[in-house]
Scaffold this motif. Structure first.
Motif, PDB file in Angstrom:
ATOM      1  N   GLY A  11     -25.154 -20.200  73.828  1.00 20.12           N
ATOM      2  CA  GLY A  11     -25.274 -18.529  73.814  1.00 20.12           C
ATOM      3  C   GLY A  11     -24.758 -17.905  75.113  1.00 20.12           C
ATOM      4  N   LYS A  12     -24.318 -18.625  76.044  1.00 19.57           N
ATOM      5  CA  LYS A  12     -23.729 -17.803  77.358  1.00 19.57           C
ATOM      6  C   LYS A  12     -22.432 -18.194  77.341  1.00 19.57           C
ATOM      7  CE  LYS A  12     -28.159 -18.517  79.837  1.00 19.57           C
ATOM      8  NZ  LYS A  12     -28.676 -19.393  80.750  1.00 19.57           N
ATOM      9  N   LYS A  13     -21.641 -17.241  78.116  1.00 18.33           N
ATOM     10  CA  LYS A  13     -20.359 -17.381  78.694  1.00 18.33           C
ATOM     11  C   LYS A  13     -20.351 -18.425  79.594  1.00 18.33           C
ATOM     12  CE  LYS A  13     -18.139 -14.840  75.704  1.00 18.33           C
ATOM     13  NZ  LYS A  13     -17.076 -15.238  74.413  1.00 18.33           N
ATOM     14  N   GLU A  14     -19.668 -19.598  79.594  1.00 23.64           N
ATOM     15  CA  GLU A  14     -19.331 -20.635  80.667  1.00 23.64           C
ATOM     16  C   GLU A  14     -18.128 -20.744  80.851  1.00 23.64           C
ATOM     17  OE1 GLU A  14     -21.715 -21.576  82.393  1.00 23.64           O
ATOM     18  OE2 GLU A  14     -23.818 -21.247  81.353  1.00 23.64           O
ATOM     19  N   THR A  15     -17.690 -21.120  82.124  1.00 26.98           N
ATOM     20  CA  THR A  15     -16.363 -21.253  82.413  1.00 26.98           C
ATOM     21  C   THR A  15     -16.238 -22.704  82.868  1.00 26.98           C
ATOM     22  OG1 THR A  15     -15.694 -19.002  83.520  1.00 26.98           O
ATOM     23  CG2 THR A  15     -14.412 -20.950  84.120  1.00 26.98           C
ATOM     24  N   VAL A  16     -15.180 -23.565  82.234  1.00 27.94           N
ATOM     25  CA  VAL A  16     -15.020 -25.022  82.281  1.00 27.94           C
ATOM     26  C   VAL A  16     -13.819 -25.031  83.321  1.00 27.94           C
ATOM     27  CG1 VAL A  16     -14.470 -26.960  81.395  1.00 27.94           C
ATOM     28  CG2 VAL A  16     -16.011 -25.513  80.204  1.00 27.94           C
ATOM     29  N   THR A  17     -13.834 -25.800  84.376  1.00 29.50           N
ATOM     30  CA  THR A  17     -12.690 -25.940  85.380  1.00 29.50           C
ATOM     31  C   THR A  17     -12.236 -27.260  85.562  1.00 29.50           C
ATOM     32  OG1 THR A  17     -14.278 -26.285  87.266  1.00 29.50           O
ATOM     33  CG2 THR A  17     -13.720 -23.754  86.748  1.00 29.50           C
ATOM     34  N   LYS A  18     -11.178 -27.393  85.939  1.00 32.24           N
ATOM     35  CA  LYS A  18     -10.542 -28.818  86.191  1.00 32.24           C
ATOM     36  C   LYS A  18     -11.709 -29.522  87.013  1.00 32.24           C
ATOM     37  CE  LYS A  18      -5.589 -27.958  85.867  1.00 32.24           C
ATOM     38  NZ  LYS A  18      -5.153 -29.294  85.149  1.00 32.24           N
ATOM     39  N   ALA A  96     -13.227 -28.503  75.610  1.00 31.24           N
ATOM     40  CA  ALA A  96     -12.483 -27.565  76.836  1.00 31.24           C
ATOM     41  C   ALA A  96     -12.558 -28.641  77.982  1.00 31.24           C
ATOM     42  CB  ALA A  96     -13.577 -26.267  77.214  1.00 31.24           C
ATOM     43  N   VAL A  97     -13.118 -29.711  78.135  1.00 26.77           N
ATOM     44  CA  VAL A  97     -13.012 -30.863  79.334  1.00 26.77           C
ATOM     45  C   VAL A  97     -11.571 -31.166  79.063  1.00 26.77           C
ATOM     46  CG1 VAL A  97     -13.659 -32.623  80.644  1.00 26.77           C
ATOM     47  CG2 VAL A  97     -15.470 -30.804  80.110  1.00 26.77           C
ATOM     48  N   LEU A  98     -11.391 -31.857  77.809  1.00 23.10           N
ATOM     49  CA  LEU A  98     -10.265 -32.373  77.620  1.00 23.10           C
ATOM     50  C   LEU A  98      -8.932 -31.676  77.723  1.00 23.10           C
ATOM     51  CD1 LEU A  98     -11.213 -34.601  74.346  1.00 23.10           C
ATOM     52  CD2 LEU A  98     -11.236 -35.287  76.886  1.00 23.10           C
ATOM     53  N   GLU A  99      -9.031 -30.405  77.289  1.00 27.25           N
ATOM     54  CA  GLU A  99      -7.922 -29.300  77.201  1.00 27.25           C
ATOM     55  C   GLU A  99      -7.431 -29.183  78.738  1.00 27.25           C
ATOM     56  OE1 GLU A  99      -6.952 -24.754  76.127  1.00 27.25           O
ATOM     57  OE2 GLU A  99      -8.275 -26.230  74.644  1.00 27.25           O
ATOM     58  N   ILE A 100      -8.505 -28.667  79.626  1.00 30.74           N
ATOM     59  CA  ILE A 100      -8.384 -27.978  80.935  1.00 30.74           C
ATOM     60  C   ILE A 100      -7.911 -29.396  81.792  1.00 30.74           C
ATOM     61  CG2 ILE A 100     -10.661 -28.211  81.974  1.00 30.74           C
ATOM     62  CD1 ILE A 100      -8.483 -25.115  81.646  1.00 30.74           C
TER      63      ILE A 100
END
Length: 120
Positions: A11-18, A96-100
């Motif tokens: 329910g929150k916006k989270e940022t996935v990074t390399k 997201a982890v795989l993509e980024i």
């Protein structure tokens, strides 16, 4: 290739990074033994993002602890937060982890490195 991806998680916006290199050891330990999941009839699968995503539901049900450790190492999210995540959020996070991190390219490089090391 982007260095971050913003998703909605719990329910929150989270940022996935390399994944930073300093977490490589933690990531490797989280994935220890997982290779058996990607072997069918004694042959390794051609691993790519699609294959991993196809296996994601199996991983989440059969290897919950490994999946949580992997996602924690890959994202820095607390294990307790990941344990309470919904399946849809967990799959979005895996995607997201795989993509980024450009996992297809990393897998190809590891395969090439393995071949180079075997030849010597």
């Amino acid at each position: 290739m982007k260095n971050t991806k913003t998703i909605t998680f719990n329910g929150k916006k989270e940022t996935v990074t390399k994944i930073p290199l300093k977490r490589f050891g933690e990531l490797a330990m989280a994935l220890d033994g997982i290779q058996e999941v990607f072997i069918v009839d004694g042959q390794p699968l051609d691993i790519n993002n699609e294959t991993i995503l196809e296996k994601a539901p199996y991983l989440l049900t059969q290897l919950t602890d490994t999946t949580i450790k992997f996602l924690s190492a890959a994202t820095g999210f607390d294990k307790e937060v990941l344990e309470e995540a919904g399946l849809d959020d967990a799959l979005s996070l895996i995607e997201a982890v795989l993509e980024i991190n450009n996992i297809d390219l990393i897998i190809d490089k590891v395969k090439n490195l393995r071949k180079a090391l075997v030849r010597k």
